[in-house]
Design a protein around this motif. Structure first.
Motif, short mmCIF file in Angstrom:
data_model
loop_
_atom_site.label_atom_id
_atom_site.label_comp_id
_atom_site.label_asym_id
_atom_site.label_seq_id
_atom_site.Cartn_x
_atom_site.Cartn_y
_atom_site.Cartn_z
N VAL A 191 0.83 -1.21 0.00
CA VAL A 191 0.00 0.00 0.00
C VAL A 191 0.87 1.25 0.00
CG1 VAL A 191 -1.58 1.35 1.43
CG2 VAL A 191 -2.03 -1.07 1.02
N SER A 192 1.92 1.25 0.79
CA SER A 192 2.72 2.47 0.94
C SER A 192 3.72 2.65 -0.19
CB SER A 192 3.43 2.46 2.30
OG SER A 192 4.29 1.33 2.41
N GLU A 193 4.47 1.60 -0.52
CA GLU A 193 5.54 1.75 -1.50
C GLU A 193 5.03 1.67 -2.94
OE1 GLU A 193 8.58 -1.06 -0.34
OE2 GLU A 193 8.49 -0.35 1.74
N ASN A 194 4.20 0.70 -3.24
CA ASN A 194 3.71 0.57 -4.61
C ASN A 194 2.93 1.81 -5.05
OD1 ASN A 194 4.61 -2.13 -4.15
ND2 ASN A 194 3.21 -2.83 -5.74
N GLN A 195 2.04 2.27 -4.19
CA GLN A 195 1.18 3.38 -4.61
C GLN A 195 1.93 4.70 -4.69
OE1 GLN A 195 -3.26 2.13 -3.45
NE2 GLN A 195 -2.12 2.91 -1.72
N SER A 196 2.76 5.00 -3.70
CA SER A 196 3.48 6.27 -3.74
C SER A 196 4.49 6.29 -4.87
CB SER A 196 4.15 6.56 -2.39
OG SER A 196 5.06 5.55 -2.02
N SER A 197 5.15 5.17 -5.14
CA SER A 197 6.10 5.14 -6.26
C SER A 197 5.40 5.31 -7.59
CB SER A 197 6.89 3.83 -6.25
OG SER A 197 6.05 2.73 -6.59
N ALA A 198 4.19 4.74 -7.72
CA ALA A 198 3.46 4.81 -8.98
C ALA A 198 3.03 6.24 -9.29
CB ALA A 198 2.23 3.90 -8.92
N VAL A 199 2.56 6.95 -8.29
CA VAL A 199 2.10 8.33 -8.52
C VAL A 199 3.28 9.28 -8.69
CG1 VAL A 199 0.92 10.29 -7.44
CG2 VAL A 199 -0.12 8.01 -7.37
N LEU A 200 4.33 9.08 -7.89
CA LEU A 200 5.47 9.99 -7.93
C LEU A 200 6.50 9.61 -9.00
CD1 LEU A 200 6.00 10.34 -4.07
CD2 LEU A 200 4.87 11.96 -5.60
N ILE A 202 8.91 7.19 -8.85
CA ILE A 202 10.23 7.09 -8.22
C ILE A 202 10.65 5.64 -8.01
CG2 ILE A 202 10.17 9.33 -7.07
CD1 ILE A 202 9.17 7.91 -4.54
N PRO A 203 11.97 5.35 -8.10
CA PRO A 203 12.48 4.03 -7.75
C PRO A 203 12.75 3.95 -6.26
CG PRO A 203 14.28 5.39 -8.51
CD PRO A 203 13.03 6.24 -8.59
N TYR A 204 13.23 2.78 -5.80
CA TYR A 204 13.50 2.59 -4.37
C TYR A 204 14.55 3.57 -3.84
CZ TYR A 204 10.66 -1.62 -3.98
OH TYR A 204 9.60 -2.49 -3.94
N LYS A 205 15.41 4.05 -4.71
CA LYS A 205 16.47 4.97 -4.27
C LYS A 205 15.90 6.18 -3.54
CE LYS A 205 20.41 7.63 -6.03
NZ LYS A 205 21.18 8.00 -7.24
N ARG A 218 5.12 7.97 1.77
CA ARG A 218 5.05 6.52 1.97
C ARG A 218 4.52 6.17 3.36
NH1 ARG A 218 8.55 3.05 4.36
NH2 ARG A 218 10.14 4.69 4.60
N GLU A 219 5.00 6.87 4.38
CA GLU A 219 4.63 6.49 5.74
C GLU A 219 3.22 6.95 6.12
OE1 GLU A 219 7.77 7.42 8.47
OE2 GLU A 219 9.17 6.06 7.47
N LYS A 220 2.72 8.02 5.50
CA LYS A 220 1.33 8.40 5.74
C LYS A 220 0.38 7.31 5.24
CE LYS A 220 1.47 12.47 7.74
NZ LYS A 220 0.88 12.69 9.10
N LEU A 221 0.67 6.73 4.07
CA LEU A 221 -0.14 5.63 3.56
C LEU A 221 -0.02 4.40 4.47
CD1 LEU A 221 0.82 6.01 -0.20
CD2 LEU A 221 -1.47 6.32 0.72
N ALA A 222 1.19 4.13 4.93
CA ALA A 222 1.42 2.95 5.77
C ALA A 222 0.69 3.05 7.10
CB ALA A 222 2.92 2.78 6.01
N ASN A 255 15.63 -0.43 -8.67
CA ASN A 255 14.41 -1.21 -8.84
C ASN A 255 13.17 -0.33 -8.69
OD1 ASN A 255 15.93 -3.49 -9.21
ND2 ASN A 255 14.90 -4.70 -7.64
N ARG A 256 12.11 -0.76 -9.39
CA ARG A 256 10.83 -0.04 -9.33
C ARG A 256 9.75 -1.01 -8.88
NH1 ARG A 256 12.68 0.44 -14.21
NH2 ARG A 256 10.80 -0.25 -15.31
N THR A 257 8.77 -0.51 -8.16
CA THR A 257 7.69 -1.37 -7.68
C THR A 257 6.87 -1.89 -8.86
OG1 THR A 257 6.05 0.39 -7.46
CG2 THR A 257 7.53 0.01 -5.57
N SER A 258 6.13 -2.95 -8.61
CA SER A 258 5.31 -3.54 -9.68
C SER A 258 4.22 -2.58 -10.14
CB SER A 258 4.69 -4.86 -9.20
OG SER A 258 3.86 -4.65 -8.07
N THR A 259 3.68 -1.77 -9.22
CA THR A 259 2.63 -0.83 -9.61
C THR A 259 3.19 0.27 -10.50
OG1 THR A 259 1.49 -1.29 -7.52
CG2 THR A 259 0.76 0.63 -8.75
N LEU A 260 4.39 0.76 -10.21
CA LEU A 260 5.03 1.73 -11.10
C LEU A 260 5.30 1.11 -12.46
CD1 LEU A 260 6.34 4.40 -11.81
CD2 LEU A 260 8.42 3.63 -10.62
N GLN A 261 5.74 -0.15 -12.48
CA GLN A 261 5.98 -0.82 -13.76
C GLN A 261 4.68 -0.98 -14.55
OE1 GLN A 261 8.86 -4.21 -13.75
NE2 GLN A 261 9.05 -3.76 -11.57
#
Length: 312
Positions: A191-200, A202-205, A218-222, A255-261
């Motif tokens: 919920v936190s990493e996939n969604q925020s990376s997809a909208v923004l 951004i990769p894990y970096k 990320r942490e507000k979603l978490a 690396n990028r989350t599956s939702t961003l991909q």
């Protein structure tokens, strides 16, 4: 005593590729990839490439009468789960053990609509993978599957049998004491990493000391997931969020989350089982979920854009 001699798997995405490329070499075990139609033809024609190595599987069609598998692994994208469960009808018998390590927290409830609930072992998979077409790149050293009974103070015979099979072919296994807690920890991450990376975009970096603002989002979603888990009596806390910060440092920065991909490839995402599920459970429990509501709408707009709804 359980002994796994036949394994059937449906769904060759990132998780399926990690498992299939190892299970196909399991000694003394028959391994089947289940697929139909054009997807079956594509797998047979193009194979699956993992970390630069091609793997070719003998594909079993859904209507083939092969006899039941000892273990069935169901791992399509969530949107294809019901069709995959229907396609597995010739593989799952009264004693077949079932793993469905999909994202979200609702998959096993849907599997139980089709097959005996007592045959389903809770499970989840952690693998950071970059996928292009039929090619996947991942670090097998950091990938692992978690499964077990609801509570695992000691290994039951069926959990021990699957563990023996998986470890024998190089699959990293962890057996959590509390499976509900483990699944909700994964849900919080999705919920936190996939969604925020997809909208923004951004990769894990971005979360590795690169951006306090990225961490804030990320942490507000978490924290909304943590609040719902606690309302359900599941032991997920702020401490788990702190521990996740340290574990992010072990992921490959590019690396990028599956939702961003999914977004980058123009595909629809699993937002309905991430923010959508958080919103639904929040309403049921009286827990506010404004951040997930906002991200649900933002990702829906991105999907509509990718579908060409805003073309001028």
């Amino acid at each position: 005593m359980y002994k796994i001699k036949t394994v059937s798997l449906i769904g060759l995405g990132a998780i399926g590729t990690y498992l299939a490329t190892r299970l196909c070499s399991a000694g003394g075990c028959t391994f089947r990839v289940i697929a139909g139609g054009e997807r079956a033809s594509r797998i047979e024609r193009d194979g699956i490439v993992a970390n630069g190595k091609r793997f070719d599987f003998r594909v079993t069609r859904p209507d083939e009468d092969t006899g039941y598998a000892d273990l069935a692994i169901v791992i399509p994208k969530f949107m294809g789960l019901r069709q995959s469960l229907a396609d597995m009808k010739n593989q799952i018998g009264p004693e077949t053990l079932i793993l469905a390590p999909l994202n979200g927290v609702d998959a096993e409830d849907i599997v139980a609509e089709y097959y005996p609930k007592e045959n389903i072992l809770p499970s989840l998979m952690m693998v950071s993978s970059v996928r292009h077409g039929n090619e996947s790149v991942f670090d097998p050293a950091t990938a692992f599957i978690q499964f077990g009974e609801a509570v695992n103070h000691e290994l039951s015979p069926r959990v021990a049998a699957i563990k023996e099979l998986f470890e024998g072919c190089g699959i990293n296994v962890r057996i959590p004491e509390d499976m509900a807690r483990a699944k909700w920890m994964k849900f919080m991450i999705n919920v936190s990493e996939n969604q925020s990376s997809a909208v923004l975009g951004i990769p894990y970096k971005a979360w590795m000391g690169g951006s306090d603002s990225a961490d804030f989002v990320r942490e507000k979603l978490a924290r909304e997931v943590i609040a719902i888990a606690q309302a359900k009596g599941i032991n997920l806390t702020e401490e788990d969020l702190v521990k996740r910060r340290a574990r992010l440092a072990k992921v490959r920065p590019q690396n990028r989350t599956s939702t961003l991909q999914d977004i980058e490839a123009g595909r629809h995402t699993e937002v309905d089982i991430f923010a959508g599920a958080v919103m639904r459970m929040g309403r049921e429990l009286g827990v506010p979920t404004p951040y997930n509501e906002l991200f649900w709408h933002m990702i829906k707009v991105i999907e509509q854009r990718n579908d060409g709804e805003f073309d001028i």
